[in-house]
Structures are given as structure tokens and as C-alpha cells.
Design a protein around this motif. Sequence first.
Motif, PDB file in Angstrom:
ATOM      1  N   PHE A  78      47.646  18.083  23.826  1.00 23.68           N
ATOM      2  CA  PHE A  78      47.305  17.154  24.907  1.00 23.68           C
ATOM      3  C   PHE A  78      48.140  15.877  24.917  1.00 23.68           C
ATOM      4  N   GLN A 132      50.592  14.988  26.582  1.00 21.07           N
ATOM      5  CA  GLN A 132      50.967  14.538  27.923  1.00 21.07           C
ATOM      6  C   GLN A 132      49.746  14.204  28.779  1.00 21.07           C
ATOM      7  N   MET A 133      48.552  14.393  28.230  1.00 22.99           N
ATOM      8  CA  MET A 133      47.321  14.057  28.949  1.00 22.99           C
ATOM      9  C   MET A 133      46.519  13.081  28.094  1.00 22.99           C
ATOM     10  N   TRP A 160      44.152  10.954  28.573  1.00 19.00           N
ATOM     11  CA  TRP A 160      42.699  10.884  28.733  1.00 19.00           C
ATOM     12  C   TRP A 160      42.018  12.044  28.018  1.00 19.00           C
ATOM     13  N   ALA A 161      42.611  13.246  28.106  1.00 15.02           N
ATOM     14  CA  ALA A 161      42.035  14.399  27.405  1.00 15.02           C
ATOM     15  C   ALA A 161      42.174  14.239  25.895  1.00 15.02           C
TER      16      ALA A 161
END
Length: 135
Positions: A90, A92-93, A95-96
Motif C-alpha cells: 500500500f 502508493q495509497m 490512507w490505506a
Amino acid sequence: MWAWRIFGLIAFALGAIGLVLPVWPTTIFWIAAALAFARSNPAWAAWIYARPGIGEPIRTFAEHGRMNMRSKAAALSGMALAAAGTIFLFWQMPWAMAGSLGLLAIGAAFVISRKAPFDPAAEPPTDTVIKQKGD
């Protein structure tokens, strides 16, 4: 009562997957199963408690909420691996990643906060009420 039994059977089946799949946890699912079976079918909970190597730590946690150092180390190691995998998957994400790492941190804090099991040779436990003869 049937809801507890169904929940216990599902948790037990999920834990059984961990016996053949090395990345799948067994203990947490069998703890949930033992707790559910304790409410619906105590004989099934006793069967889980009788499993060599895993039964006694499950009983100790289910009945007293305590964990030995080996169990804590295993749980925290698994959480560290999960955190590394979370960062890898994750990155690149944000928030996740933050949400997953936050849940892992809560789980780690819970594991760290568990007391060690009672030592039968030591003093009586202080977190239980001891009745006097006249009570």
C-alpha cells in the motif's frame, strides 16, 4: 446458542486452514472458536484446549486474558510481518497504509498489555477475589 455454535464452527474452520497454509493464522481463530464453544458446547471447547502445543495457551487466553512471552513474541512477529507487507503493498495509497498500520498498532498494544500466565508456585493471583472462610 445456535449462533454461537455456528460462529465457533466458522472460526474453527478458518483456523484449521492455518494448519496447512503457513501464512494463515490458526490461534486467533481457535481462540474465537473456543470462546464461542464455551457458550454453546463446552465439550468442543475442551477438545480445542486438549490440543497439544496450542491448547493450553488458548485456554489461558480465553479464560484469563493472559499470554506467555512465547505467544506474545509470535503474535508481535506476525504483526511486524503484516506491517512490512502492508507498507510494500500500500505504499502508493497512504490512507490505506495508515489505516492498516493503525489497526496493527492497536493489536500490538493489546498483545503487549496482556499479563503473563499465573505461576502455580508463586503467590496467589492478585487480580481475582479470594474468599475468606467466613465470607
